[in-house]
Design an enzyme around this catalytic site. Structure first.
Site, PDB file in Angstrom:
ATOM      1  CD  GLU A  47      77.379  98.930  -3.827  1.00  0.00           C
ATOM      2  OE1 GLU A  47      78.512  99.005  -4.330  1.00  0.00           O
ATOM      3  OE2 GLU A  47      77.120  98.210  -2.839  1.00  0.00           O
ATOM      4  CB  CYS A 257      78.987  95.605  -0.333  1.00  0.00           C
ATOM      5  SG  CYS A 257      80.717  95.250  -0.597  1.00  0.00           S
ATOM      6  CG  ASN A 389      79.068  92.134  -5.105  1.00  0.00           C
ATOM      7  OD1 ASN A 389      79.419  92.407  -6.241  1.00  0.00           O
ATOM      8  ND2 ASN A 389      79.559  92.751  -4.050  1.00  0.00           N
ATOM      9  CD  GLU A 390      84.046  92.524  -4.246  1.00  0.00           C
ATOM     10  OE1 GLU A 390      84.067  92.767  -3.028  1.00  0.00           O
ATOM     11  OE2 GLU A 390      84.667  93.187  -5.077  1.00  0.00           O
TER      12      GLU A 390
END
Ligand code: AHR
Length: 666
Positions: A47, A257, A389-390
């Site tokens: 990331e 994120c 993602n989350e």
């Protein structure tokens, strides 16, 4: 047993030696295969956080090279200053969004009467160059009124020149560029090589404009030539080499994120990250707010100098399965959690379909053709794709459904990775049960926990449903204090707790098919999250103890799990030892991994091992010890060879150690 392990974990951290229970002999059975280990088992999570890409793995040394930051002069200084009365017309930002919305701004330098003016870039915490290496300087340029000469220099922190080049007068000699009265025709790329006579870590790039005239300039770049030599271009060699040295089974990209964005406008959109630099639209980096470090980084943007093409090529260079993660129609749920209206989801789903075509389609398809035009006619053979993602909650499940229907009807072979959100997540149970009921391919779980948690949860997957979805541990790392605490360090103890936990992942390789430590990179001065696998500054980098744990697992992943038992049970904390065994059938080797996170040396006898030569690799250190730029190899694995006679192996497990033993199978 659970209570005993709990007590053991507790006493372990009070430095108390735990007695062993029952017979103390480990028994390995190389013929009884418990699970196949996927080649993807141990991989990477990449990331652009902590300057992972811009200012890190991306080798570009110029910050805000295209003047497209919202403050177009951020990173730049001029002489004369733009603030001096009557001189602000010398350097003017021209915004021509209607010509190219992706790269709207450029700089115009206008000098009426002959003089010398300067434009300086501060780089990412200083422009860093090394003596004797070559650096490629690039400038996009268009002449409006002839007469300006351009010289380029790298100066050190005292202002002394350590490298220079003169940009040839190609502008004037090129009739297509020199438009005379009729107005400029086209931009041209001018290049020069700079070979510094000295090393500087805190330097500046200086452009000198001499004479009188008017010049448009854009995309100013300074790149080391000595960078990663694979297909993936423009990457810092020392950082990529560390990734390649893990021999990762997969690489998950581009996050994290940043996939979600602070809001939907700043979400990651892969189509905006491919093609020429002028096609790649800069956006804000979600980590600008400083995260755990609390240090706001107003100059943290994503230039997309590294984009999806580079990530795919990097995967290819490392022989790792590419694992792109796409926005699922939700922005970051730790923030506003914007939800795309269901009726407006089509472009999101289409992005996923187009990505699969881009990666796998023949050159006769639209996106396959695009890939071929970008220099890669052969498909990337994408097999794994993450949706979100989350993300969590019914809003995620509804959107996942749209992606799944569209993708599976056209590309049933693509394995979809689905999210349960962050951990610990009060919604985890709900998410897990909904995803299982939907028979999804792969469920992604994330764990940022303390050493004790990792030790106590090594058995977590022992009782997971063997027939349900596969589990991907998409992000995990042991946090020495707790998640979000800026005091978290990459200690030896954390690395050992991870190694211990990984014995449980390995033992359950029929369920847990992939796992990745997160995050990968952090700049020692510019980070928002700690701990991280690899730390760096502008000149060098070091691997953490956790890095070596990842590497030892990956290089010794084996092909099959075999039982290694004590009194009929897996070794998960008895006498403060965590251990597991795999066999590599191709190499004809038994590989044992033994973790001793206690302060006491232990000797363990392992029955079921044939005599012969044994290679032993040990990673050890004091529990609080860390590697650093000053002592990058304080903790690193050390290998030796020993011989065993008969059918029993005795291994000494040093205090606070992770030991990998390899025995040739007969
Ligand atoms: O790895 C750092 C962050 O942790 C990731 O961006 C996010 O997915 C998780 O919350």
């Amino acid at each position: 047993m659970k209570t005993i392990r709990f007590l053991m974990a507790l006493v372990l951290f009070q430095g108390v030696f735990c007695p062993s229970f029952g017979q103390d002999k480990y028994i390995v059975d190389v013929k009884s295969v418990k699970a196949q280990i996927q080649p993807t088992m141990w991989g990477l999570f990449f990331e652009d956080i902590n300057r992972g890409a811009d200012g890190g793995m991306y080798a570009e040394l110029v910050k805000n090279r295209s003047f497209d930051f919202p403050d177009a002069f951020m990173g730049w200084a001029t002489v004369p200053s733009r603030q001096s009365y009557g001189r602000n017309e010398v350097f003017q930002i021209i915004n021509q969004a209607s010509v190219n919305a992706n790269d709207p701004k450029y700089l115009q330098v206008s000098i009426a009467k002959p003089e010398t003016v300067l434009l300086q870039n501060e780089g990412f915490g200083g422009v860093t160059v090394k003596k004797g290496l070559e650096y490629k300087f690039t400038l996009m340029c268009r002449e409006r009124v002839a007469g300006l000469k351009v010289k380029v220099e790298v100066v050190n922190s005292k202002g002394s020149v350590v490298g220079r080049a003169e940009i040839p007068d190609q502008v004037r000699d090129d009739p297509e560029m020199n438009s005379g009265q009729a107005g400029p025709k086209r931009w041209k790329e001018l290049t020069a090589i700079i070979t510094p006579s000295d090393t500087t870590v805190n330097g500046k790039l200086v452009l000198r404009f001499e004479g009188a005239g008017k010049l448009d300039i854009d995309r100013i770049s300074l790149m080391p030539i000595d960078n990663w030599k694979g297909k993936a271009q423009n990457m810092r060699a020392d950082l990529v080499q560390k990734l390649a040295d893990i021999k990762p089974g997969f690489m998950r990209f581009p996050g994290g994120c940043i996939v979600e964005g602070d809001d939907l406008n700043t979400r990651y959109q892969w189509k905006k990250t491919i093609g020429s630099l002028e096609e790649r639209k800069l956006i804000s980096n979600q980590w600008r707010d400083g995260g755990a470090s609390g240090k706001a980084m107003p100059d943290y943007f994503q230039s997309y100098g590294l984009g999806f093409m580079e990530y795919f090529e990097l995967c290819e260079d490392m022989n790792a399965e590419p694992m792109p993660i796409l926005n699922c129609g939700l922005s970051c749920q730790f923030g506003a959690g914007e939800v795309v209206a269901e009726a407006e989801m089509d472009p999101y789903v289409q992005d996923a379909l187009d990505l699969i075509e881009f990666a796998n389609g023949p050159a006769s398809t639209g996106w396959g053709k695009r890939r071929a035009e970008l220099g890669h006619p052969a498909p990337f053979e994408l097999k794994l794709l993450g949706i979100g993602n989350e993300n969590w909650g019914p809003q995620y499940v509804e959107r996942l459904e749209l992606f799944t229907r569209a993708i599976k009807s056209r590309y049933p072979e693509i394995q979809l990775i689905t999210s349960t959100g962050y951990t610990p997540n009060p919604q985890f149970k709900y998410m897990d049960s909904v995803l299982r009921a939907k028979h999804v391919d792969i469920i992604d779980e994330h764990y940022y926990q303390t050493p004790n948690w990792f030790l106590m949860n090594a058995g977590k997957y022992d009782n997971y449903d063997r027939k349900g979805p596969k589990i991907f541990i998409g992000e995990y790392a042991c946090h020495s204090v707790r998640i979000g605490n800026p005091g978290n360090k990459n200690t030896m103890l954390c690395a050992l707790a991870e190694a211990a936990w990984m014995t449980g992942l390995e033992r359950n390789a029929d369920v847990v098919t992939m796992a990745a430590y997160a995050p990968l990179f952090a700049h020692v001065k510019d980070w928002q999250w700690t701990p991280n696998l690899i730390w760096f500054d502008n000149t060098s980098s070091y691997a953490t103890p956790s890095y070596y744990v990842q590497q030892l697992y990956s290089l010794n992943k084996g092909t099959e799990v075999v039982p290694l038992l004590l009194n009929g049970e897996s070794i998960a904390g008895q006498d403060s030892i965590w251990a597991g065994a795999v066999v590599d059938r191709k190499a004809g080797e038994l590989i044992l991994k033994l973790v001793n996170p206690s302060g006491t040396a232990k000797v363990k006898s392992i029955a079921g091992v044939n005599g012969g030569k044994v290679s032993v690799t040990v990673l050890k250190g004091k529990p609080e010890e860390v590697n650093s730029l000053e002592m990058p190899e304080l903790i690193k694995p050390v290998s030796s060879v020993m011989a065993i006679k008969g059918k029993e192996l005795k291994v000494e497990l040093a205090p606070y150690s992770f030991t990998v033993v390899k025995v040739k199978l007969k």
